[in-house]
Design a protein around this motif. Structure first.
Motif, mmCIF file in Angstrom:
data_model
loop_
_atom_site.group_PDB
_atom_site.id
_atom_site.type_symbol
_atom_site.label_atom_id
_atom_site.label_comp_id
_atom_site.label_asym_id
_atom_site.label_seq_id
_atom_site.Cartn_x
_atom_site.Cartn_y
_atom_site.Cartn_z
ATOM 1 N N PHE A 49 0.472 -0.958 -0.048
ATOM 2 C CA PHE A 49 -0.085 -0.049 -0.396
ATOM 3 C C PHE A 49 0.647 1.010 0.580
ATOM 4 O O PHE A 49 2.508 1.174 0.628
ATOM 5 N N ILE A 50 0.498 2.572 -0.253
ATOM 6 C CA ILE A 50 1.243 3.436 -0.365
ATOM 7 C C ILE A 50 0.225 4.643 0.777
ATOM 8 O O ILE A 50 -1.189 4.294 0.353
ATOM 9 N N GLU A 86 -3.145 -7.848 -6.059
ATOM 10 C CA GLU A 86 -4.911 -7.080 -6.488
ATOM 11 C C GLU A 86 -4.951 -6.245 -5.618
ATOM 12 O O GLU A 86 -4.876 -5.209 -5.963
ATOM 13 N N GLY A 87 -4.029 -6.246 -3.937
ATOM 14 C CA GLY A 87 -4.210 -5.341 -3.284
ATOM 15 C C GLY A 87 -4.002 -4.125 -3.233
ATOM 16 O O GLY A 87 -4.426 -2.884 -3.268
ATOM 17 N N PHE A 88 -2.702 -4.170 -3.690
ATOM 18 C CA PHE A 88 -1.976 -2.932 -3.751
ATOM 19 C C PHE A 88 -2.568 -2.341 -5.396
ATOM 20 O O PHE A 88 -3.164 -0.774 -5.194
ATOM 21 N N SER A 144 -7.023 3.351 -6.565
ATOM 22 C CA SER A 144 -8.940 4.276 -5.860
ATOM 23 C C SER A 144 -7.938 5.814 -6.025
ATOM 24 O O SER A 144 -8.781 6.399 -5.999
ATOM 25 N N MET A 145 -7.054 5.684 -5.246
ATOM 26 C CA MET A 145 -6.185 6.938 -5.355
ATOM 27 C C MET A 145 -6.030 7.949 -5.840
ATOM 28 O O MET A 145 -6.492 9.076 -5.912
ATOM 29 N N LYS A 182 -11.958 -8.419 -8.203
ATOM 30 C CA LYS A 182 -13.100 -8.394 -8.245
ATOM 31 C C LYS A 182 -12.918 -7.247 -7.748
ATOM 32 O O LYS A 182 -13.710 -6.047 -7.373
ATOM 33 N N ASN A 183 -12.024 -6.425 -6.774
ATOM 34 C CA ASN A 183 -12.113 -5.051 -6.115
ATOM 35 C C ASN A 183 -11.396 -4.325 -6.761
ATOM 36 O O ASN A 183 -11.198 -2.824 -7.069
ATOM 37 N N ILE A 184 -11.381 -4.610 -8.628
ATOM 38 C CA ILE A 184 -10.751 -2.822 -9.454
ATOM 39 C C ILE A 184 -11.738 -3.023 -10.111
ATOM 40 O O ILE A 184 -13.020 -3.639 -10.566
ATOM 41 N N SER A 185 -12.347 -1.669 -9.809
ATOM 42 C CA SER A 185 -13.449 -1.119 -10.527
ATOM 43 C C SER A 185 -12.698 -0.998 -12.355
ATOM 44 O O SER A 185 -11.695 0.080 -12.680
#
Length: 634
Positions: free
Chosen positions: A464-465, A488-490, A496-497, A522-525
């Motif tokens: 993360f950043i 995927e989380g990163f 998002s930011m 699935k977490n990517i828009s």
């Protein structure tokens, strides 16, 4: 003043004589073309020494005329005349190609005197006639500055220009009606220079076409080659310097985009000359021995759960539609399908039980280690082996790597950004696993800002950043952000930011050098990706399920569903293979780097390694645009 002019003329005359040049005083009504013809040089030769003559040719102007390079002496031309025939009994594994090499004649000459070979394949035991020739020598004289030149199979504009020592724009000026893409057999005007002055394109070098306003410093930054290195490889630079459209020889390891000028899609359907029935083998891991074909339920379950079977069947369905499309163009195909069972011993069994000497090409096997086995076994017979969906382990001389390499994909998007003169900032964000590619991007964009994912209190990657890491980093205008990760989380955190910081006067374009599952989770828009105009390099472009493309409509009519990427790949690759085989005597001759073909979702432009086979270097850059994926025109 007259004396000064006289002194100047004398000095010019002295220098011209010292270097074996001449002078010419322009007479009333004379043109550069007339003067060039008189001295057996080209207008470009005169302009090189008299640049002011381009804008205005004044009466009594004294021109420096270079020595003529035209071969004005009589030369010998050789014609062959048939004086008899030798009968040859075809042995096992002999092909038309091997016979042409053995008797040093063209394949076409063998077919001409054995006309059934236009429609039938060569078989063991056949008795064919091999023509014997006598050579008749004629003397021919040239007395003009230009001559007609017939384009050879592997030649495009830059190769012809380089061969005759002119620039691409000069070649185009000599041929105002020349096609955008040269085809074998086209006749073009070229300088009538001596044979020993014609240059050869060497496989152990690369070549680059000089762009507008490019100087030595720009070429050094772009290609990493110094002025001294360029002059050593291109001695003409010492006299005339760099010119727009000039083709330069550069070291082999220098990556160039030379072929892009001629990579306009070639329609091979307009150049069909070899309509013999094609013999193709398809080797895929169906593993049908594991399926109870008498049970529909079991077969359906196998298709759902067996990934290799599903991919093989989808690819095969595309192949069948390609055969049908080729048939409508007059190309008939004998297709033989082999089930490799994804098993090395089965592949060996197929090779030992079949004679592939008369085959035009083998598509597959799918797995690299099995393809390597087939290619190694057939390389001595020069049978082309195409790797359809994976990267081959070894690129033998007879192997066609149809999937572009990761390096080519990466370079495509880097070059796209380099060419963008509107960008104000480049930012590189990556995790530690992708530090190497992040550093490579930094070497290409020296002023770029670099950010890495944060670590936790134990010093491990936290993926993360912080928002504050980005808030002050962007500038007004276009900001290019490379995100390099497989987490995927990163990816979700950063995307998002970035979306929140993408404001009106601060445009953010998201890119990556290698697409992977991190960008598809699935977490990517997709809305965020579309808002950021997400760019990435790709082997293929994506067509809409509602496309009006003929293949898509035919596929939906036959199978009731939209073709997936494997079915489209099977269609594109097979149709390209058949069209290439129908445009030349064999696939090797039909795979010049000047020919780029494009079909539904894939394109093909093959280049040959100096010591190895062929690899596809045609790639796409695509982007998210209004929730659809579209091609970025480079």
């Amino acid at each position: 003043m007259k004396k000064l002019i006289l002194i100047f003329i004398l000095l010019l005359s002295f220098c011209a004589n010292a270097q074996n040049f001449k002078t010419h005083k322009v007479k009333k009504g004379e043109t550069i073309e007339q003067i060039a013809k008189k001295y057996l040089v080209t207008p470009f030769d005169i302009y090189a020494l008299n640049p002011d003559a381009k804008s205005e040719l004044k009466l009594n102007t004294v021109l420096i005329i270079p020595s003529s390079r035209v071969k004005n002496e009589a030369i010998q031309t050789k014609n062959k005349e048939v004086i008899g025939f030798k009968t040859h009994k075809v042995r096992r594994k002999e092909t038309l190609f091997s016979l042409s090499q053995k008797y040093n004649i063209d394949i076409e000459q063998i077919k001409k005197h054995n006309s059934r070979l236009y429609a039938e394949n060569l078989r063991k035991g056949d008795r064919i006639k091999i023509p014997r020739y006598k050579t008749i020598i004629n003397n021919v004289s040239y007395n003009n500055t230009l001559k007609k030149y017939k384009v050879l199979p592997k030649e495009g504009k830059w190769r012809v220009a380089y061969k005759f020592g002119i620039t691409v724009p000069e070649l185009e000026a000599l041929n105002p009606k020349m096609n955008t893409v040269l085809q074998p057999g086209d006749e073009v005007n070229v300088p009538n220079i001596s044979n020993n002055e014609e240059k050869t394109v060497e496989d152990n070098f690369n070549y680059y076409t000089v762009l507008k306003s490019e100087g030595y410093m720009a070429l050094n930054r772009k290609l990493g080659v110094t002025k001294e290195q360029l002059e050593a490889l291109n001695p003409e630079l010492k006299e005339g310097g760099l010119k727009l459209g000039m083709v330069l020889k550069v070291p082999y390891d220098v990556e160039t985009s030379l072929t892009q000028e001629e990579s306009v899609s070639t329609n091979l359907a307009n150049n069909l000359s070899n309509l013999n029935a094609k013999q193709i083998a398809l080797m895929l891991p169906y593993r049908l021995n594991r399926i109870d074909v008498d049970s529909v339920r079991e077969a359906k379950k196998a298709i759902r759960t067996n990934g290799l079977l599903s991919v093989s069947l989808d690819f095969h369905s595309g192949v069948l539609l390609a055969l049908d499309s080729a048939k409508r163009l007059g190309i008939s195909t004998n297709l033989k399908v082999f089930d490799t069972r994804n098993n090395a011993s089965e592949v060996s069994k197929i090779l030992n039980s079949n004679n592939f000497s008369s085959y035009d090409a083998i598509v597959g096997p799918l797995m690299p280690e099995h393809l390597d086995r087939v290619a190694s076994d057939l390389k001595h017979e020069n049978i082309p082996v195409l790797s359809p969906l994976t990267m081959p382990k070894k690129l033998y001389d007879n192997v066609f790597q149809t999937i572009p390499s990761d390096k080519l994909l990466k370079n495509a998007i880097i070059n796209l950004v380099k060419a963008d003169t509107l960008k104000t900032q480049v930012v590189i964000i990556s995790d530690s696993k992708h530090k190497a590619i992040a550093n490579e991007l930094k070497s290409n964009f020296s002023t770029a800002k670099q950010l890495y994912s944060r670590k936790n209190k134990d010093g491990k990657e936290a993926y993360f950043i912080y928002q504050t890491d980005l808030e002050t980093i962007f500038k007004p205008g276009k900001n290019i952000v490379f995100l390099e990760t497989e987490n995927e989380g990163f990816a979700s955190n950063v995307i998002s930011m970035l979306n929140g910081l993408n404001i009106e006067d601060q445009e953010i374009i998201l890119m990556t050098t290698g697409i992977n599952k991190a960008f598809e989770g699935k977490n990517i828009s997709n809305y965020h990706l579309s808002n950021l105009k997400f760019h990435y390099p790709s082997v293929n472009k994506t067509i809409s399920g509602n496309s009006k493309n003929g293949f898509v409509k035919a596929y939906k009519r036959i199978y009731g569903v939209t073709p997936n990427k494997y079915a489209v790949r099977g269609f594109d690759l097979t149709l390209d293979l058949l069209l290439r085989l129908a445009s030349e005597d064999n696939l090797f001759e039909a795979s010049s780097s000047t020919i780029e073909t494009e079909y539904v979702e894939n394109k093909f432009r093959y280049s040959k390694k100096v010591f190895g086979g062929f690899f596809n270097e045609a790639v796409y850059v695509v982007k998210f645009d209004n929730l659809t994926i579209t091609e970025v025109k480079q």
